[in-house]
Design a protein around this motif. Structure first.
Motif, mmCIF file in Angstrom:
data_model
loop_
_atom_site.group_PDB
_atom_site.id
_atom_site.type_symbol
_atom_site.label_atom_id
_atom_site.label_comp_id
_atom_site.label_asym_id
_atom_site.label_seq_id
_atom_site.Cartn_x
_atom_site.Cartn_y
_atom_site.Cartn_z
ATOM 1 N N ALA A 1 0.818 -1.137 -0.073
ATOM 2 C CA ALA A 1 0.103 -0.174 0.113
ATOM 3 C C ALA A 1 0.877 1.307 -0.026
ATOM 4 O O ALA A 1 0.430 2.208 -0.675
ATOM 5 C CB ALA A 1 -0.856 0.080 1.070
ATOM 6 N N THR A 2 2.138 1.272 0.581
ATOM 7 C CA THR A 2 3.141 2.273 0.710
ATOM 8 C C THR A 2 4.133 2.501 -0.286
ATOM 9 O O THR A 2 4.985 3.220 -0.405
ATOM 10 C CB THR A 2 3.577 2.462 2.084
ATOM 11 O OG1 THR A 2 4.446 1.262 2.365
ATOM 12 C CG2 THR A 2 2.552 2.865 3.213
ATOM 13 N N ASP A 3 3.707 1.270 -1.335
ATOM 14 C CA ASP A 3 4.735 1.415 -2.614
ATOM 15 C C ASP A 3 6.116 0.977 -2.162
ATOM 16 O O ASP A 3 7.118 1.304 -3.005
ATOM 17 C CB ASP A 3 4.562 2.629 -3.481
ATOM 18 C CG ASP A 3 3.563 2.850 -4.298
ATOM 19 O OD1 ASP A 3 2.730 2.004 -4.477
ATOM 20 O OD2 ASP A 3 2.936 4.041 -4.212
ATOM 21 N N LEU A 4 6.333 0.433 -0.854
ATOM 22 C CA LEU A 4 7.535 -0.106 -0.752
ATOM 23 C C LEU A 4 8.084 -1.252 -1.264
ATOM 24 O O LEU A 4 9.025 -1.885 -1.159
ATOM 25 C CB LEU A 4 7.836 -0.050 0.881
ATOM 26 C CG LEU A 4 7.891 1.255 1.585
ATOM 27 C CD1 LEU A 4 7.883 1.200 2.984
ATOM 28 C CD2 LEU A 4 9.150 2.046 1.170
ATOM 29 N N ALA A 5 6.914 -2.300 -1.592
ATOM 30 C CA ALA A 5 6.917 -3.577 -1.966
ATOM 31 C C ALA A 5 5.962 -3.835 -3.343
ATOM 32 O O ALA A 5 4.884 -3.079 -3.213
ATOM 33 C CB ALA A 5 6.412 -4.689 -1.152
ATOM 34 N N PRO A 6 6.502 -4.210 -4.385
ATOM 35 C CA PRO A 6 5.645 -4.542 -5.452
ATOM 36 C C PRO A 6 4.272 -5.220 -5.434
ATOM 37 O O PRO A 6 4.389 -6.064 -4.543
ATOM 38 C CB PRO A 6 6.595 -5.061 -6.579
ATOM 39 C CG PRO A 6 7.594 -5.974 -5.651
ATOM 40 C CD PRO A 6 7.688 -5.182 -4.333
ATOM 41 N N SER A 7 3.438 -4.804 -6.134
ATOM 42 C CA SER A 7 2.134 -5.813 -6.342
ATOM 43 C C SER A 7 2.052 -6.497 -7.579
ATOM 44 O O SER A 7 2.952 -6.367 -8.314
ATOM 45 C CB SER A 7 0.857 -4.645 -6.448
ATOM 46 O OG SER A 7 0.769 -3.807 -5.122
ATOM 47 N N GLY A 8 1.181 -7.562 -7.248
ATOM 48 C CA GLY A 8 1.371 -8.462 -8.528
ATOM 49 C C GLY A 8 2.320 -9.432 -8.681
ATOM 50 O O GLY A 8 2.235 -10.105 -9.773
ATOM 51 N N THR A 9 3.144 -9.835 -7.489
ATOM 52 C CA THR A 9 4.297 -10.737 -7.658
ATOM 53 C C THR A 9 3.822 -12.103 -7.559
ATOM 54 O O THR A 9 4.422 -13.082 -7.906
ATOM 55 C CB THR A 9 5.457 -10.338 -6.928
ATOM 56 O OG1 THR A 9 5.048 -10.283 -5.658
ATOM 57 C CG2 THR A 9 5.941 -8.935 -7.193
#
Length: 213
Positions: free
Chosen positions: A142-150
């Motif tokens: 949510a805070t863009d520190l980890a990628p989504s969709g992986t």
């Protein structure tokens, strides 16, 4: 015959500023990763109250498993069958575990996994339902520190390092719970910067929106 109803776990008022709610940060080590068949061998937790980690609240419980520990799990947490022979069974510590969840918001890294494994002790303790939960892996997305969709969860040690934090005894239940608590506080503070007046319910909703499953 009157059937006795199992009382539900209490959920706190979520419509208040997030620091006014108690959070129980938990981690479990298990016999394996089959959410239907494997079981808890170690439980660790710590309380976050008033936006602060309460060190004196630490709880660590080892559990004698009723099935063999899988080799892949053993290589992660290092607990062998013989290490747990003198530990109590899950039914004997279920009340202790359920009490940690009662009246608190659960916080865990990849919380959907912890919630699945905690169903058994909650049931054995004569309770029902599940706590409201905040997933630190979801907050990282949510805070863009980890990628989504992986399709994968970010590692908690990586998360701590990314936030400039240390890690406490990795792959031990209490150590990972302490690391998760510090990651949670750092992430909640980041979310609050963008959402002044952040409530506990908002944290739960943000987590739900970014959970892996």
């Amino acid at each position: 015959m009157t059937r006795l109803l199992r009382p539900p776990l209490r959920v706190p008022d979520l419509d208040v500023p997030w620091r006014e709610v108690d959070y129980r940060v938990v981690d479990v080590e298990t016999t394996g990763l089959d959410l239907r068949r494997d079981t808890v061998v170690s439980f660790g937790s710590v309380l976050v109250r008033d936006g602060r980690l309460r060190w004196s609240s630490r709880v660590s419980v080892d559990v004698k498993p009723d099935r063999p520990i899988r080799v892949d799990a053993m290589t992660v947490h290092g607990l062998r069958q013989e290490d747990l022979d003198a530990a109590p069974g899950l039914a004997d510590v279920a009340g202790t575990i359920a009490a940690q969840l009662d009246g608190c918001v659960l916080v865990a890294h990849a919380a959907w996994v912890e919630l699945a494994f905690l169903r058994a002790p909650v049931r054995l303790a004569g309770r029902r339902g599940k706590p409201a939960a905040v997933d630190t892996a979801a907050l990282l997305r949510a805070t863009d520190l980890a990628p989504s969709g992986t399709g994968y969860e970010p590692d908690i040690e990586w998360a701590a390092a990314t936030l400039g934090l240390g890690a406490h005894t990795p792959h031990q239940a209490l150590g990972d719970a302490l690391t998760t608590a510090e990651v949670f506080l750092a992430l909640a503070a980041r979310v609050e910067q963008d959402q002044p007046g952040l409530t506990a319910r908002s944290l739960v909703k943000i987590s739900d929106a970014h959970t892996l499953t």
